[in-house]
Design a protein around this motif. Structure first.
Motif, short mmCIF file in Angstrom:
data_model
loop_
_atom_site.label_atom_id
_atom_site.label_comp_id
_atom_site.label_asym_id
_atom_site.label_seq_id
_atom_site.Cartn_x
_atom_site.Cartn_y
_atom_site.Cartn_z
N GLU A 160 0.85 -1.21 0.00
CA GLU A 160 0.00 0.00 0.00
C GLU A 160 0.88 1.24 0.00
N GLU A 161 1.93 1.21 0.84
CA GLU A 161 2.81 2.38 0.94
C GLU A 161 3.53 2.60 -0.40
N ALA A 162 4.03 1.50 -0.99
CA ALA A 162 4.75 1.61 -2.26
C ALA A 162 3.81 2.14 -3.34
N ASP A 163 2.58 1.64 -3.35
CA ASP A 163 1.60 2.04 -4.36
C ASP A 163 1.28 3.53 -4.23
N ARG A 164 1.14 3.99 -2.98
CA ARG A 164 0.84 5.41 -2.76
C ARG A 164 1.99 6.29 -3.22
N LEU A 165 3.21 5.80 -2.98
CA LEU A 165 4.37 6.57 -3.40
C LEU A 165 4.40 6.65 -4.93
N VAL A 166 4.09 5.54 -5.60
CA VAL A 166 4.06 5.53 -7.06
C VAL A 166 3.01 6.54 -7.56
N GLN A 167 1.83 6.54 -6.94
CA GLN A 167 0.78 7.49 -7.36
C GLN A 167 1.23 8.93 -7.15
N CYS A 178 10.81 16.85 -4.67
CA CYS A 178 11.80 16.64 -3.60
C CYS A 178 11.69 15.19 -3.12
N ASN A 179 12.74 14.48 -3.29
CA ASN A 179 12.82 13.06 -2.92
C ASN A 179 12.40 12.87 -1.45
N LYS A 180 12.88 13.76 -0.61
CA LYS A 180 12.67 13.61 0.83
C LYS A 180 11.19 13.70 1.19
N ASN A 181 10.56 14.77 0.66
CA ASN A 181 9.14 14.96 0.99
C ASN A 181 8.29 13.84 0.42
N ALA A 182 8.65 13.39 -0.81
CA ALA A 182 7.82 12.35 -1.45
C ALA A 182 7.82 11.09 -0.60
N ILE A 183 9.00 10.67 -0.14
CA ILE A 183 9.05 9.42 0.63
C ILE A 183 8.33 9.59 1.96
N ILE A 461 12.25 -1.66 2.70
CA ILE A 461 13.18 -0.97 1.79
C ILE A 461 13.14 -1.63 0.41
N PHE A 462 13.19 -2.97 0.39
CA PHE A 462 13.20 -3.70 -0.88
C PHE A 462 11.92 -3.39 -1.68
N SER A 463 10.76 -3.47 -1.01
CA SER A 463 9.49 -3.33 -1.73
C SER A 463 9.34 -1.92 -2.30
N ILE A 464 9.67 -0.92 -1.51
CA ILE A 464 9.48 0.46 -1.98
C ILE A 464 10.46 0.79 -3.10
N PHE A 465 11.70 0.39 -2.89
CA PHE A 465 12.74 0.66 -3.89
C PHE A 465 12.40 0.01 -5.23
N THR A 466 12.05 -1.28 -5.20
CA THR A 466 11.82 -1.98 -6.46
C THR A 466 10.51 -1.53 -7.12
N THR A 467 9.49 -1.22 -6.32
CA THR A 467 8.22 -0.81 -6.93
C THR A 467 8.40 0.53 -7.66
N VAL A 468 9.14 1.46 -7.03
CA VAL A 468 9.34 2.76 -7.70
C VAL A 468 10.16 2.58 -8.97
N LEU A 469 11.24 1.79 -8.89
CA LEU A 469 12.09 1.62 -10.09
C LEU A 469 11.40 0.78 -11.17
N GLN A 470 10.44 -0.04 -10.77
CA GLN A 470 9.67 -0.78 -11.77
C GLN A 470 8.87 0.20 -12.64
N ASN A 471 8.42 1.29 -12.02
CA ASN A 471 7.52 2.23 -12.70
C ASN A 471 8.20 3.44 -13.32
N PHE A 472 9.35 3.86 -12.77
CA PHE A 472 9.93 5.14 -13.22
C PHE A 472 11.44 5.03 -13.46
N ARG A 473 11.92 5.89 -14.37
CA ARG A 473 13.35 6.11 -14.49
C ARG A 473 13.65 7.42 -13.75
#
Ligand code: HEM
Length: 502
Positions: A160-167, A178-183, A461-473
């Motif tokens: 859920e957290e990873a998905d929200r970050l992707v959105q 800003c990377n910091k605020n987004a996370i 850490i693994f889930s958030i990192f990989t979910t974001v990189l799966q979706n974005f460059r």
């Protein structure tokens, strides 16, 4: 001399001279014993140059004390001692020695520190008295296991957290953010989505306020930390003001946590244990039945333990995730290889799961390298020697503070080649196909005090990192700045990046 003569001498002589004469054999005996014991007694570990009363304090880098501790390790080796004010501190700088020390119960005490004494008042986990620590550490680990941390149940929440970050990132539509605020916002939103919205009428503002308070704790703790060495400095207005900010934020966070507890009390089914709070309520009720009133699972203990788990867990994992995005944005070829591995193992049609990690050695190597080079907890959490003992051939007196120099452990150029460079391949086998984590790598420390949140942190850490990189460059705007900012953990500075959908 006849006895009568002795009596005459004693009665006529100067009393001071008599006393001196009588004391002489004892003094000689004491001196002989002392000389003998000094010959056999081990000495303290070597020290850097220090001043009386202040010890090494004037020579510590004020911005980044871990750099001074590491510089002294280069010169003095795997163990040294220094004084911070009058407090003796023993600093351990080598992974093997840290494991050897922390395998012994006598190195696993915690110092009685001013800040934790005043804020937690003998409750919580890390700085609780021994009996309470043992019970609540075991309880937290058992609860995490029961809730499925590292298994599917918990992962749903992290997804859920990873998905929200992707959105959230998608909402920037390629514009810099800003990377910091987004996370941080992604984390807060997940907290909301887990039902807090219903629990709190004030919704997002309340959750956001809670995280703001947590950030204040980290921001002001640096100055207030001096109170652990010189508690008397509380009379200095600047120190007093900083510490007041820390306690104010902690009290306010305690209010939020108490509300959460009350809500759980009102809604608990006692059949379905939803989280740590439900498990605590159960343990509390059991203690009430057997003991008459909850002593080990008291209200104060709940507030201190829950606040600590939030605080330590949130800050260290979000800081590590930010470093992971910074390093992979600054190293596009590393990012590309991670994305190829994600595409190969997970594809694009589902979210990555922690069970994928075992098939993703490169991604795991990248995350290990991020933890090594960023080292968010550079001096660990201080331990205390609970009795006079020895280590590495040196004397360690009871109540010495023991610092774990994790920064040096992970940046020592004698151990890690090009230790200041980001090289994920150092965690791979020679053929590049397998993850190989050396025993010298220990971001979560070791022994009986090893971080109980390790599994949770790794999944998150693994889930958030990989979910974001799966979706974005991801690309950085401007030059990367790897200098950290120092609070209780080492965090990234604010930096801007763009995310282009893949
Ligand atoms: C990347 C993430 C994390 C890192 C690098 C990290 C690192 C550490 C380290 C170095 C220690 C000190 C161990 C010692 O005293 O030798 C520690 C202790 C602790 N950590 Fe973590 N941690 C992380 C995440 C978490 C999470 C997610 C939680 C909670 C959910 C947590 C809860 C704790 C607690 C309660 C202690 C005190 C343990 C005790 O005194 O027995 N940590 N952590």
């Amino acid at each position: 001399m006849q006895p009568t003569a002795l009596v005459e001498f004693v009665s006529s002589a100067d009393p001071a001279a008599v006393l001196l004469l009588l004391a002489l054999p004892f003094v000689c005996y004491w001196a002989l014993c002392e000389w003998r014991s000094r010959k056999t007694r081990k000495s303290l570990p070597p020290s850097p140059f220090q001043l009386p009363l202040l010890g090494c304090l004037p020579f510590l880098d004020h911005k980044f004390p871990h750099l001074s501790f590491s510089k002294w390790a280069d010169r003095l080796g795997k163990i040294y001692s220094c004084r911070m004010g009058t407090q003796l501190v023993v600093v351990l700088n080598e992974a093997q020695l840290i494991r050897e020390a922390f395998a012994q119960p006598c190195f696993n005490g915690r110092p009685d520190m001013y800040t934790s004494r005043v804020t937690a008042q003998g409750n919580g986990i890390s700085f609780a008295p021994d009996h309470l620590w043992q019970i609540h550490r075991k309880f937290a680990l058992k609860t995490f296991k029961m809730l499925g941390i590292g298994r599917n149940v918990m992962e749903e929440k992290i997804h859920e957290e990873a998905d929200r970050l992707v959105q959230l990132i998608a909402g920037f539509q390629g514009r810099p953010f800003c990377n910091k605020n987004a996370i941080r916002n992604g984390h807060e939103q997940r907290h909301l989505s887990r039902g807090v919205r219903e629990e709190f009428p004030h919704g997002f503002r309340r959750v956001h306020g809670f995280y703001e308070q947590m950030n204040s704790v980290f921001r002001y703790f640096g100055v207030a930390g001096i109170l652990n060495i010189f508690p008397g400095l509380i009379v200095v207005p600047a120190v007093r003001a900083s510490f007041a900010k820390v306690t104010e934020a902690l009290n306010s966070a305690a209010g939020y946590i108490t509300e959460m507890f009350e809500h759980h009390l009102a809604t608990s089914t006692r059949v379905w244990i939803r989280d740590y709070t439900d498990a605590f309520i159960e343990a509390r009720l059991k203690e009430k039945v057997t003991e008459g009133s909850p002593k080990l699972f008291s209200d104060k203990q709940y507030v201190a333990a829950a606040r600590e788990l939030f605080l330590t867990g949130y800050e260290s994992t979000t800081a590590t995730t930010r470093w992971a995005f910074l390093y992979t944005s600054a190293n596009p070829e590393v990012q590309k290889r991670v994305q190829e591995e994600i595409d190969h193992v997970v594809g694009r049609s589902r979210m990555p799961c922690y069970s994928d990690a075992k098939n993703m050695p490169y991604t795991q190597a990248v995350l290990c390298e991020v933890q090594r080079i960023a080292c968010v907890g550079p001096m660990g959490v201080p331990h205390r020697a609970t009795k006079d003992t020895e280590l590495a051939g040196y004397r360690i007196p009871k109540d010495a503070w023991i610092f774990t120099n994790l920064w040096h452990v992970h940046r020592d150029s004698n151990v890690w080649q090009n230790s200041d460079s980001f090289i994920p391949e150092r965690f791979l086998s020679a053929d590049g196909l397998r993850l190989e984590v050396p025993k010298l790598f220990m971001p979560f420390s070791a022994g009986k005090r090893i971080c109980p949140g390790e599994s949770l942190a790794k999944v998150q850490i693994f889930s958030i990192f990989t979910t974001v990189l799966q979706n974005f460059r991801l690309s950085l705007v401007g030059q990367p700045d790897f200098e950290p900012i120092n609070g209780i953990t080492l965090d990234t500075k604010d930096h801007h990046m763009t995310a282009v959908a893949r």
